[in-house]
Design a protein around this motif. Structure first.
Motif, short mmCIF file in Angstrom:
data_model
loop_
_atom_site.label_atom_id
_atom_site.label_comp_id
_atom_site.label_asym_id
_atom_site.label_seq_id
_atom_site.Cartn_x
_atom_site.Cartn_y
_atom_site.Cartn_z
N ASN A 172 43.02 55.45 -17.99
CA ASN A 172 43.29 55.06 -16.59
C ASN A 172 44.77 55.18 -16.27
N ARG A 173 45.64 54.76 -17.17
CA ARG A 173 47.08 54.85 -16.97
C ARG A 173 47.51 56.31 -16.88
N LYS A 190 46.44 57.65 -13.50
CA LYS A 190 47.32 57.18 -12.43
C LYS A 190 48.66 57.90 -12.45
N GLN A 191 49.20 58.10 -13.65
CA GLN A 191 50.47 58.82 -13.76
C GLN A 191 50.30 60.26 -13.27
N GLY A 229 48.05 61.39 -11.13
CA GLY A 229 47.87 61.37 -9.68
C GLY A 229 49.18 61.15 -8.96
N THR A 230 50.01 60.25 -9.48
CA THR A 230 51.33 60.00 -8.86
C THR A 230 52.21 61.24 -8.95
#
Length: 165
Positions: free
Chosen positions: A57-58, A61-62, A64-65
């Motif tokens: 998940n992390r 998110k990274q 996607g950012t």
């Protein structure tokens, strides 16, 4: 030369017969052994619970950012680039309009100068029947002498200031 090529081909086929299966000389028998039997089995995965992976998940998110930042940078660059092109077109249009207005101004100044020419005005006046003024017909408004008697268009009296009591 053709004989050497044929010899090399046959030596290759003997060494690697699986390369060209149609050139094999052995015969396959009709019966190859027991046939393999496959049984289908229904698998019920409805009771399985997916475990969330915090590391995955992390990472997502990274990713996607980072992707959003990259998109934002590319979009900003493209926007600036197209705005610069648009401003360039506007500048060129303004320059073209300025040169047209300058040419028109020059042409109008030439026309004004030609229309104000005293000789041209004199010729046109004589054509329509006007004659030069007789002495005494012209009254100059800008420089009237103090002692000269004549018609007065307007006069200004002196103003006296009285101090207040």
């Amino acid at each position: 030369m053709a004989a050497a090529a044929a010899t090399m081909r046959s030596a290759y086929l003997e060494t690697y017969p699986e390369t060209y299966p149609e050139t094999r000389t052995e015969r396959r028998s009709f019966w190859t052994g027991t046939p393999e039997i496959y049984f289908s089995k229904a698998i019920d995965n409805s009771r399985l619970v997916k475990m969330e992976d915090p590391r995955r998940n992390r990472e997502m998110k990274q990713f996607g950012t980072a992707l959003a930042c990259l998109f934002l940078l590319v979009f900003t660059y493209a926007w600036q680039h197209f705005k610069a092109i648009e401003y360039g077109y506007q500048i060129e249009s303004a320059k073209r309009e300025l040169s047209e207005k300058t040419e028109m101004n020059h042409a109008l100044r030439l026309e004004d100068a030609s229309l104000r020419d005293p000789e041209r005005i004199d010729v046109l006046a004589r054509r329509i029947g006007l004659i030069p003024p007789e002495p005494g017909q012209v009254i100059r408004m800008d420089g009237v002498a103090a002692g000269v008697q004549g018609p007065v268009m307007a006069s200004a009296a002196t103003v006296t200031v009285i101090p207040g009591q």
